[in-house]
Design a protein around this motif. Structure first.
Motif, PDB file in Angstrom:
ATOM      1  N   VAL A   1       0.856  -1.181   0.000  1.00 55.45           N
ATOM      2  CA  VAL A   1       0.000   0.000   0.000  1.00 55.45           C
ATOM      3  C   VAL A   1       0.895   1.234   0.000  1.00 55.45           C
ATOM      4  N   SER A   2       0.608   2.183  -0.884  1.00 58.45           N
ATOM      5  CA  SER A   2       1.364   3.427  -0.955  1.00 58.45           C
ATOM      6  C   SER A   2       0.415   4.562  -1.321  1.00 58.45           C
ATOM      7  N   PRO A   3       0.480   5.687  -0.585  1.00 56.51           N
ATOM      8  CA  PRO A   3      -0.386   6.806  -0.935  1.00 56.51           C
ATOM      9  C   PRO A   3       0.065   7.571  -2.177  1.00 56.51           C
ATOM     10  N   SER A   4       1.360   7.606  -2.459  1.00 57.43           N
ATOM     11  CA  SER A   4       1.842   8.381  -3.598  1.00 57.43           C
ATOM     12  C   SER A   4       3.052   7.693  -4.219  1.00 57.43           C
ATOM     13  N   PRO A   5       2.960   7.141  -5.414  1.00 53.42           N
ATOM     14  CA  PRO A   5       1.757   7.094  -6.238  1.00 53.42           C
ATOM     15  C   PRO A   5       0.746   6.129  -5.628  1.00 53.42           C
ATOM     16  N   ALA A   6      -0.512   6.321  -5.975  1.00 48.90           N
ATOM     17  CA  ALA A   6      -1.580   5.480  -5.446  1.00 48.90           C
ATOM     18  C   ALA A   6      -1.352   4.027  -5.875  1.00 48.90           C
ATOM     19  N   LEU A   7      -1.144   3.152  -4.903  1.00 49.28           N
ATOM     20  CA  LEU A   7      -0.868   1.750  -5.197  1.00 49.28           C
ATOM     21  C   LEU A   7      -1.463   0.885  -4.105  1.00 49.28           C
ATOM     22  N   LEU A   8      -2.255  -0.076  -4.498  1.00 50.54           N
ATOM     23  CA  LEU A   8      -2.816  -1.065  -3.589  1.00 50.54           C
ATOM     24  C   LEU A   8      -2.858  -2.388  -4.343  1.00 50.54           C
ATOM     25  N   VAL A   9      -2.062  -3.333  -3.901  1.00 51.37           N
ATOM     26  CA  VAL A   9      -2.034  -4.640  -4.569  1.00 51.37           C
ATOM     27  C   VAL A   9      -1.748  -5.704  -3.521  1.00 51.37           C
ATOM     28  N   SER A  10      -2.339  -6.866  -3.698  1.00 50.07           N
ATOM     29  CA  SER A  10      -2.094  -7.969  -2.784  1.00 50.07           C
ATOM     30  C   SER A  10      -1.552  -9.169  -3.553  1.00 50.07           C
ATOM     31  N   PHE A  11      -0.743  -9.933  -2.862  1.00 53.01           N
ATOM     32  CA  PHE A  11      -0.174 -11.161  -3.405  1.00 53.01           C
ATOM     33  C   PHE A  11      -0.695 -12.301  -2.535  1.00 53.01           C
ATOM     34  N   PRO A  12      -1.611 -13.140  -3.046  1.00 51.30           N
ATOM     35  CA  PRO A  12      -2.267 -14.145  -2.213  1.00 51.30           C
ATOM     36  C   PRO A  12      -1.367 -15.288  -1.734  1.00 51.30           C
ATOM     37  N   SER A  13      -0.268 -15.544  -2.420  1.00 51.63           N
ATOM     38  CA  SER A  13       0.611 -16.625  -1.963  1.00 51.63           C
ATOM     39  C   SER A  13       2.026 -16.384  -2.462  1.00 51.63           C
ATOM     40  N   GLY A  14       2.968 -16.966  -1.740  1.00 47.25           N
ATOM     41  CA  GLY A  14       4.369 -16.825  -2.103  1.00 47.25           C
ATOM     42  C   GLY A  14       5.136 -18.068  -1.718  1.00 47.25           C
TER      43      GLY A  14
ATOM     44  N   PRO B   1       0.328 -11.379  -8.364  1.00 53.87           N
ATOM     45  CA  PRO B   1      -0.563 -10.459  -7.652  1.00 53.87           C
ATOM     46  C   PRO B   1      -2.022 -10.813  -7.918  1.00 53.87           C
ATOM     47  N   ALA B   2      -2.896 -10.436  -6.981  1.00 57.17           N
ATOM     48  CA  ALA B   2      -4.326 -10.641  -7.181  1.00 57.17           C
ATOM     49  C   ALA B   2      -4.771  -9.873  -8.419  1.00 57.17           C
ATOM     50  N   SER B   3      -5.789 -10.360  -9.089  1.00 52.48           N
ATOM     51  CA  SER B   3      -6.229  -9.733 -10.334  1.00 52.48           C
ATOM     52  C   SER B   3      -6.846  -8.356 -10.111  1.00 52.48           C
ATOM     53  N   LEU B   4      -7.328  -8.082  -8.903  1.00 54.80           N
ATOM     54  CA  LEU B   4      -7.907  -6.777  -8.621  1.00 54.80           C
ATOM     55  C   LEU B   4      -6.911  -5.955  -7.810  1.00 54.80           C
ATOM     56  N   GLY B   5      -6.419  -4.880  -8.400  1.00 55.20           N
ATOM     57  CA  GLY B   5      -5.486  -3.995  -7.728  1.00 55.20           C
ATOM     58  C   GLY B   5      -5.704  -2.586  -8.214  1.00 55.20           C
ATOM     59  N   LEU B   6      -5.038  -1.641  -7.591  1.00 48.18           N
ATOM     60  CA  LEU B   6      -5.193  -0.244  -7.956  1.00 48.18           C
ATOM     61  C   LEU B   6      -3.816   0.377  -8.133  1.00 48.18           C
ATOM     62  N   PHE B   7      -3.584   1.035  -9.269  1.00 48.71           N
ATOM     63  CA  PHE B   7      -2.372   1.810  -9.497  1.00 48.71           C
ATOM     64  C   PHE B   7      -2.754   3.040 -10.278  1.00 48.71           C
ATOM     65  N   ASN B   8      -2.662   4.201  -9.657  1.00 48.07           N
ATOM     66  CA  ASN B   8      -3.003   5.476 -10.301  1.00 48.07           C
ATOM     67  C   ASN B   8      -4.356   5.449 -11.008  1.00 48.07           C
ATOM     68  N   GLY B   9      -5.355   4.882 -10.344  1.00 49.33           N
ATOM     69  CA  GLY B   9      -6.697   4.871 -10.901  1.00 49.33           C
ATOM     70  C   GLY B   9      -7.024   3.680 -11.772  1.00 49.33           C
ATOM     71  N   SER B  10      -6.051   2.817 -12.034  1.00 53.38           N
ATOM     72  CA  SER B  10      -6.288   1.629 -12.855  1.00 53.38           C
ATOM     73  C   SER B  10      -6.664   0.455 -11.959  1.00 53.38           C
ATOM     74  N   THR B  11      -7.583  -0.371 -12.415  1.00 54.83           N
ATOM     75  CA  THR B  11      -7.902  -1.592 -11.677  1.00 54.83           C
ATOM     76  C   THR B  11      -7.389  -2.828 -12.396  1.00 54.83           C
ATOM     77  N   SER B  12      -6.497  -2.637 -13.365  1.00 57.91           N
ATOM     78  CA  SER B  12      -5.976  -3.770 -14.126  1.00 57.91           C
ATOM     79  C   SER B  12      -4.483  -3.947 -13.882  1.00 57.91           C
ATOM     80  N   ILE B  13      -4.164  -4.672 -12.838  1.00 54.68           N
ATOM     81  CA  ILE B  13      -2.768  -5.051 -12.588  1.00 54.68           C
ATOM     82  C   ILE B  13      -2.483  -6.255 -13.474  1.00 54.68           C
ATOM     83  N   THR B  14      -1.522  -6.133 -14.389  1.00 50.20           N
ATOM     84  CA  THR B  14      -1.272  -7.208 -15.344  1.00 50.20           C
ATOM     85  C   THR B  14      -0.228  -8.207 -14.858  1.00 50.20           C
ATOM     86  N   SER B  15       0.733  -7.766 -14.070  1.00 50.87           N
ATOM     87  CA  SER B  15       1.748  -8.678 -13.534  1.00 50.87           C
ATOM     88  C   SER B  15       2.496  -7.965 -12.425  1.00 50.87           C
ATOM     89  N   GLY B  16       3.305  -8.710 -11.718  1.00 50.68           N
ATOM     90  CA  GLY B  16       4.094  -8.084 -10.672  1.00 50.68           C
ATOM     91  C   GLY B  16       4.858  -9.093  -9.852  1.00 50.68           C
TER      92      GLY B  16
END
Length: 81
Positions: A4-17, A29-44
């Protein structure tokens, strides 16, 4: 694990490692995440290295790489309690 980061806006979870030695690696990463207003995290990936695993005061060094449809972010950090 969650990042989680306020600037830049980032919220992503990784369900397992995976744990190997003193390194925790998260590559899906989970398929639902947020980066600068986007809800499409493609990889990470998120990697955490612990200098003295299970010891009080261990340093943790982490690296992060996230790709989304609106851009990408990379970073690193070290935490020493």
């Amino acid at each position: 694990a969650a990042v989680v980061s306020p600037s830049p806006a980032l919220l992503v979870s990784f369900p397992s490692g995976t744990l190997s030695g003193q390194t925790l690696t998260f590559n899906s990463p989970a398929s639902l995440g947020l980066f600068n207003g986007s809800t499409s995290i493609t990889s990470g990936s998120l990697t955490l290295n612990v200098t003295n695993f299970q010891q009080v005061g261990s340093a943790v060094t982490g690296t992060l790489s996230i790709n989304s449809t609106s851009g990408s972010i990379t970073g690193s950090s070290t935490y020493q309690p």
